[in-house]
Design a protein around this motif. Structure first.
Motif, PDB file in Angstrom:
ATOM      1  N   MET A   1      29.850  40.236  38.106  1.00 33.00           N
ATOM      2  CA  MET A   1      30.135  38.917  37.576  1.00 33.00           C
ATOM      3  C   MET A   1      31.224  39.035  36.506  1.00 33.00           C
ATOM      4  SD  MET A   1      28.134  37.010  39.333  1.00 33.00           S
ATOM      5  CE  MET A   1      27.465  35.511  38.739  1.00 33.00           C
ATOM      6  N   TYR A   2      31.881  37.920  36.301  1.00 32.75           N
ATOM      7  CA  TYR A   2      33.017  37.891  35.383  1.00 32.75           C
ATOM      8  C   TYR A   2      32.822  36.864  34.290  1.00 32.75           C
ATOM      9  CZ  TYR A   2      35.882  40.728  38.440  1.00 32.75           C
ATOM     10  OH  TYR A   2      36.387  41.757  39.168  1.00 32.75           O
ATOM     11  N   ASN A   3      33.399  37.148  33.147  1.00 30.26           N
ATOM     12  CA  ASN A   3      33.589  36.160  32.096  1.00 30.26           C
ATOM     13  C   ASN A   3      35.092  35.902  32.045  1.00 30.26           C
ATOM     14  OD1 ASN A   3      30.877  36.128  31.423  1.00 30.26           O
ATOM     15  ND2 ASN A   3      31.107  37.718  29.889  1.00 30.26           N
ATOM     16  N   ILE A   4      35.470  34.634  32.206  1.00 30.91           N
ATOM     17  CA  ILE A   4      36.886  34.268  32.199  1.00 30.91           C
ATOM     18  C   ILE A   4      37.120  33.278  31.075  1.00 30.91           C
ATOM     19  CG2 ILE A   4      38.797  33.284  33.514  1.00 30.91           C
ATOM     20  CD1 ILE A   4      37.284  34.080  36.056  1.00 30.91           C
ATOM     21  N   ASP A  25      35.686  34.870  44.248  1.00 31.06           N
ATOM     22  CA  ASP A  25      36.310  33.582  43.935  1.00 31.06           C
ATOM     23  C   ASP A  25      37.696  33.830  43.362  1.00 31.06           C
ATOM     24  OD1 ASP A  25      34.165  32.068  44.725  1.00 31.06           O
ATOM     25  OD2 ASP A  25      33.725  31.248  42.736  1.00 31.06           O
ATOM     26  N   SER A  26      38.581  32.873  43.552  1.00 26.95           N
ATOM     27  CA  SER A  26      39.881  32.951  42.896  1.00 26.95           C
ATOM     28  C   SER A  26      39.743  32.332  41.503  1.00 26.95           C
ATOM     29  CB  SER A  26      40.944  32.191  43.699  1.00 26.95           C
ATOM     30  OG  SER A  26      40.701  30.795  43.644  1.00 26.95           O
ATOM     31  N   ILE A  27      40.670  32.629  40.643  1.00 29.33           N
ATOM     32  CA  ILE A  27      40.657  32.020  39.310  1.00 29.33           C
ATOM     33  C   ILE A  27      40.799  30.500  39.438  1.00 29.33           C
ATOM     34  CG2 ILE A  27      41.955  31.817  37.151  1.00 29.33           C
ATOM     35  CD1 ILE A  27      42.289  34.860  37.229  1.00 29.33           C
ATOM     36  N   LEU A  28      41.565  30.037  40.424  1.00 24.68           N
ATOM     37  CA  LEU A  28      41.668  28.595  40.667  1.00 24.68           C
ATOM     38  C   LEU A  28      40.297  28.013  40.999  1.00 24.68           C
ATOM     39  CD1 LEU A  28      43.264  25.954  41.115  1.00 24.68           C
ATOM     40  CD2 LEU A  28      43.641  26.716  43.469  1.00 24.68           C
ATOM     41  N   GLU A  29      39.555  28.654  41.892  1.00 26.39           N
ATOM     42  CA  GLU A  29      38.226  28.155  42.272  1.00 26.39           C
ATOM     43  C   GLU A  29      37.289  28.115  41.069  1.00 26.39           C
ATOM     44  OE1 GLU A  29      37.668  29.512  46.878  1.00 26.39           O
ATOM     45  OE2 GLU A  29      37.659  31.104  45.357  1.00 26.39           O
ATOM     46  N   VAL A  30      37.327  29.144  40.240  1.00 26.23           N
ATOM     47  CA  VAL A  30      36.481  29.179  39.044  1.00 26.23           C
ATOM     48  C   VAL A  30      36.833  28.009  38.129  1.00 26.23           C
ATOM     49  CG1 VAL A  30      35.886  30.481  36.968  1.00 26.23           C
ATOM     50  CG2 VAL A  30      36.119  31.671  39.163  1.00 26.23           C
ATOM     51  N   ALA A  31      38.122  27.795  37.913  1.00 26.23           N
ATOM     52  CA  ALA A  31      38.554  26.691  37.042  1.00 26.23           C
ATOM     53  C   ALA A  31      38.054  25.353  37.579  1.00 26.23           C
ATOM     54  CB  ALA A  31      40.073  26.689  36.915  1.00 26.23           C
ATOM     55  N   VAL A  62      41.892  41.621  39.394  1.00 24.96           N
ATOM     56  CA  VAL A  62      42.188  40.683  40.480  1.00 24.96           C
ATOM     57  C   VAL A  62      43.076  41.375  41.505  1.00 24.96           C
ATOM     58  CG1 VAL A  62      41.958  38.654  38.996  1.00 24.96           C
ATOM     59  CG2 VAL A  62      44.208  39.677  39.329  1.00 24.96           C
ATOM     60  N   GLU A  63      43.141  40.793  42.706  1.00 25.21           N
ATOM     61  CA  GLU A  63      43.974  41.375  43.758  1.00 25.21           C
ATOM     62  C   GLU A  63      45.414  41.515  43.289  1.00 25.21           C
ATOM     63  OE1 GLU A  63      43.676  39.406  47.543  1.00 25.21           O
ATOM     64  OE2 GLU A  63      41.554  39.887  47.720  1.00 25.21           O
ATOM     65  N   GLU A  64      46.094  42.527  43.806  1.00 23.41           N
ATOM     66  CA  GLU A  64      47.486  42.773  43.442  1.00 23.41           C
ATOM     67  C   GLU A  64      48.385  41.657  43.942  1.00 23.41           C
ATOM     68  OE1 GLU A  64      49.108  46.611  44.251  1.00 23.41           O
ATOM     69  OE2 GLU A  64      47.220  47.607  43.763  1.00 23.41           O
ATOM     70  N   ILE A  65      49.478  41.464  43.244  1.00 20.25           N
ATOM     71  CA  ILE A  65      50.438  40.433  43.603  1.00 20.25           C
ATOM     72  C   ILE A  65      51.146  40.805  44.913  1.00 20.25           C
ATOM     73  CG2 ILE A  65      52.320  41.445  42.254  1.00 20.25           C
ATOM     74  CD1 ILE A  65      53.036  38.519  41.442  1.00 20.25           C
ATOM     75  N   CYS A  87      45.560  30.711  42.565  1.00 17.53           N
ATOM     76  CA  CYS A  87      44.935  30.688  43.896  1.00 17.53           C
ATOM     77  C   CYS A  87      44.936  32.065  44.551  1.00 17.53           C
ATOM     78  CB  CYS A  87      45.620  29.668  44.801  1.00 17.53           C
ATOM     79  SG  CYS A  87      47.321  30.078  45.283  1.00 17.53           S
ATOM     80  N   GLN A  88      45.793  32.956  44.072  1.00 20.71           N
ATOM     81  CA  GLN A  88      45.908  34.297  44.656  1.00 20.71           C
ATOM     82  C   GLN A  88      45.205  35.371  43.836  1.00 20.71           C
ATOM     83  OE1 GLN A  88      47.460  34.670  47.838  1.00 20.71           O
ATOM     84  NE2 GLN A  88      46.960  32.516  47.513  1.00 20.71           N
ATOM     85  N   CYS A  89      44.643  34.992  42.708  1.00 17.71           N
ATOM     86  CA  CYS A  89      43.946  35.938  41.827  1.00 17.71           C
ATOM     87  C   CYS A  89      42.472  35.976  42.196  1.00 17.71           C
ATOM     88  CB  CYS A  89      44.123  35.532  40.371  1.00 17.71           C
ATOM     89  SG  CYS A  89      45.809  35.690  39.791  1.00 17.71           S
TER      90      CYS A  89
END
Length: 111
Positions: A1-4, A25-31, A62-65, A87-89
């Protein structure tokens, strides 16, 4: 689990920390799940640059760019070395702490 932790360049917005964000989850989805406004004109499919963020720490979590993402970041407003498209993170399986800054979104048209 993550804390963002989400910080905002836009005046008047308070920092928000989301606890226990799930891997995958992507950072976009979390937001979006936590009512954090983050533009995403293309729907999160890496076809625009409106979900542009800065990853201040935790980029290794997060996944690489990809080349495609880099091409869209070049079109973003005020790109930096730590720019990413939220969306890609995708959060990897390790868990940890990620610190994100959301650029001022008042200058983005549409959605």
């Amino acid at each position: 689990m993550y804390n963002i932790t989400f910080k905002f360049e836009q005046q008047g917005l308070e920092e928000v920390t989301v606890k226990n964000a799930p891997e995958g989850d992507s950072i976009l989805e979390v937001a979006l799940k936590h009512n954090i406004r983050l533009h995403h004109n293309c729907g999160g499919v890496c076809a625009c640059s409106t979900c542009h963020i800065y990853i201040d720490s935790g980029e290794e979590l997060v996944e690489e760019i990809t080349d495609r993402e880099e091409d869209f970041i070049d079109r973003a407003r005020n790109p930096r070395l730590n720019s990413r498209l939220s969306c890609q993170c995708i959060l990897q399986e390790s868990g940890g702490q990620v610190l994100v800054t959301i650029p001022d979104q008042t200058l983005i048209h549409g959605e």
